[in-house]
Scaffold this active site. Structure first.
Site, PDB file in Angstrom:
ATOM      1  CD1 TRP A 105      -2.300  -2.138   1.704  1.00  0.00           C
ATOM      2  CD2 TRP A 105      -3.006  -1.128  -0.157  1.00  0.00           C
ATOM      3  NE1 TRP A 105      -3.331  -2.886   1.171  1.00  0.00           N
ATOM      4  CE2 TRP A 105      -3.776  -2.292   0.033  1.00  0.00           C
ATOM      5  CE3 TRP A 105      -3.257  -0.331  -1.286  1.00  0.00           C
ATOM      6  CZ2 TRP A 105      -4.796  -2.674  -0.855  1.00  0.00           C
ATOM      7  CZ3 TRP A 105      -4.268  -0.711  -2.163  1.00  0.00           C
ATOM      8  CH2 TRP A 105      -5.010  -1.860  -1.945  1.00  0.00           C
ATOM      9  CG  ASP A 189      -3.383   4.209   3.808  1.00  0.00           C
ATOM     10  OD1 ASP A 189      -4.429   4.004   4.461  1.00  0.00           O
ATOM     11  OD2 ASP A 189      -3.120   3.594   2.744  1.00  0.00           O
ATOM     12  CE  LYS A 213      -9.153  -2.715   2.865  1.00  0.00           C
ATOM     13  NZ  LYS A 213      -8.032  -1.854   2.563  1.00  0.00           N
TER      14      LYS A 213
HETATM   15  C1  LIG Z   1      -7.471  -1.379   1.271  1.00  0.00           C
HETATM   16  C2  LIG Z   1      -6.389  -0.378   1.442  1.00  0.00           C
HETATM   17  C3  LIG Z   1      -6.194   0.656   0.516  1.00  0.00           C
HETATM   18  C4  LIG Z   1      -7.044   0.791  -0.737  1.00  0.00           C
HETATM   19  O1  LIG Z   1      -8.357   1.041  -0.431  1.00  0.00           O
HETATM   20  P1  LIG Z   1      -9.424   1.296  -1.602  1.00  0.00           P
HETATM   21  O2  LIG Z   1     -10.649   1.643  -0.861  1.00  0.00           O
HETATM   22  O3  LIG Z   1      -9.536   0.033  -2.373  1.00  0.00           O
HETATM   23  O4  LIG Z   1      -8.915   2.403  -2.426  1.00  0.00           O
HETATM   24  C5  LIG Z   1      -5.183   1.548   0.752  1.00  0.00           C
HETATM   25  N1  LIG Z   1      -4.401   1.460   1.843  1.00  0.00           N
HETATM   26  C6  LIG Z   1      -4.568   0.484   2.755  1.00  0.00           C
HETATM   27  C7  LIG Z   1      -3.661   0.433   3.939  1.00  0.00           C
HETATM   28  C8  LIG Z   1      -5.560  -0.462   2.583  1.00  0.00           C
HETATM   29  O5  LIG Z   1      -5.728  -1.441   3.483  1.00  0.00           O
END
Ligand SMILES: *Cc1c(COP(=O)(O)O)cnc(C)c1O
Length: 377
Positions: A105, A189, A213
């Site tokens: 990521w 993030d 998530k």
């Molecule tokens: C799932 C995830 C993303 C991407 O999320 P989307 O909603 O598919 O854009 C980015 N960063 C992390 C840490 C993630 O777990």
């Protein structure tokens, strides 16, 4: 009582059953107004109440300081990979931003940012290293903060505090002043461990997370950003993605993802009923501890992440005999243990044990794993 299998999906992932049941009960008629949340104007008094309560509950859960905006956006964390540089890189004269690379990521964030300025890598775990005398494979460890090379004129430093795929979590956010760069804001993030533990806003200037998530359904992205970072968007930034516009319109610059905000709001209320983020953190610690202790004590399964960098939310593990993988998965499903297959880039298995996955689910997983080991070990 409703019996459902245990769901270890990495995302979209398990939601609290109480939330799903409440949403089902309110599906056709929200609080006696005669409309589904999906059918109401985002500017009407009902949805305004839903949105305002969601923001207030989120602020309370995370003790968000008053000088931070809370925004509900769209596009997921992936869109933020572009929206962040478009909004923040113009803060400095230099048009620079630095990234910490620790897995899939953070690498995606770094790659996207390169379209918008002078982007550098401040630290990376792409190589083998030696920690405490033992060799550690790439992408299974967080580089120590004192080794990061952050440019003092960077507009921000970006990191991913929970690498969902690799199964890494940064236990403590860095103090930018201690790193000698007090004016570089830290952008995080936190998608896959958002609301699983407190966030130290004295260290993070901005945190973003896709909801699917740990906080709700796909479709809404939470952005928590210090107010002085808002209002520096590049001219090329899409109007609907300029944090200043979103903030000025209370996240209603255009039609927001109303149903996703509503469900996330129900999750926030559920979390408050569990005792808030400190209580859920303690539960998450106990869950992760149980699973890692079992993995470490077993010669049949292994987790390869350095113990100091292990995620409480996403636990990848491998069967030492990988030829048993498909049998492990199909029998797990038959035993009511769903979505344990590891990400294709890592292989093996992954148990995502988010807030809505109770200790009981981890105990069921461990007993299944013990039983499988007895039959094949
Ligand atoms: C799932 C995830 C993303 C991407 O999320 P989307 O909603 O598919 O854009 C980015 N960063 C992390 C840490 C993630 O777990």
């Amino acid at each position: 009582m409703v019996m459902r299998p245990w769901n270890f999906s990495a995302g979209p992932s398990a939601l609290p059953l109480e939330v799903l049941q409440q949403a089902a009960a309110e599906m056709t008629d929200w609080h006696g107004c005669g409309m589904s949340v999906m059918e109401m104007s985002h500017r009407g008094k009902q949805f305004t109440q839903i949105r305002d309560e969601a923001e207030a509950d989120l602020r309370e859960l995370l003790a968000v300081p008053d000088d931070y905006e809370v925004l509900f956006m769209q596009g997921g964390a992936t869109a933020e990979n572009a929206i962040v540089p478009l909004n923040l890189i113009g803060r400095g004269q230099a048009g620079k931003a630095d990234y910490i690379l620790t897995g899939i990521w953070s690498n995606k964030s770094h790659k996207e940012a390169q379209r918008y300025g002078d982007i550098a890598v401040a630290a990376s775990s792409e190589t083998d290293t030696v920690i405490d005398g033992a060799s550690q494979a790439p992408w299974t460890w967080y580089p120590a903060a004192q080794d990061w090379k952050v440019r003092p004129d960077a507009s921000y430093l970006h990191l991913c505090s929970n690498e969902t795929i690799g199964g890494l979590e940064l236990a403590v956010l860095p103090d930018m002043a201690a790193l000698g760069v007090p004016d570089v804001p830290l952008v995080v993030d936190a998608s896959s461990h958002f609301l699983s533990r407190p966030i130290d806003f004295s260290k993070a200037a901005m945190v973003y997370a896709g909801a699917q998530k740990n906080a709700g359904p796909a479709g809404v992205t939470m952005v928590i950003i210090r107010k002085d970072l808002v209002g520096h968007a590049l001219p090329a930034c899409p109007t609907a993605f300029d944090y200043a516009n979103v903030a000025a319109a209370d996240s209603m610059f255009n039609t927001p993802p109303t149903y996703a905000i509503y469900i996330a709001g129900l999750v926030f209320k559920w979390l408050k009923r569990q005792g808030g983020v400190a209580a859920i953190e303690a539960a998450n610690q106990a869950k992760a501890q149980a699973l890692y202790a079992y993995l470490d004590g077993s010669g049949f399964y292994a987790n390869r992440v350095h113990p100091a960098s292990r995620s409480r939310m996403n636990v990848p593990f491998f069967l030492c005999d990988e030829s048993l993988n498909s049998e492990f998965l199909s029998q797990a499903e038959a035993a009511g243990l769903m979505q344990l297959k590891g990400h294709k880039s890592v292989g093996g298995m992954r148990a995502s044990i988010y807030n809505a996955v109770p200790l009981e689910a981890i105990q069921s997983l461990i007993s299944y794993m013990q039983d499988f080991e007895r039959r094949h070990g």
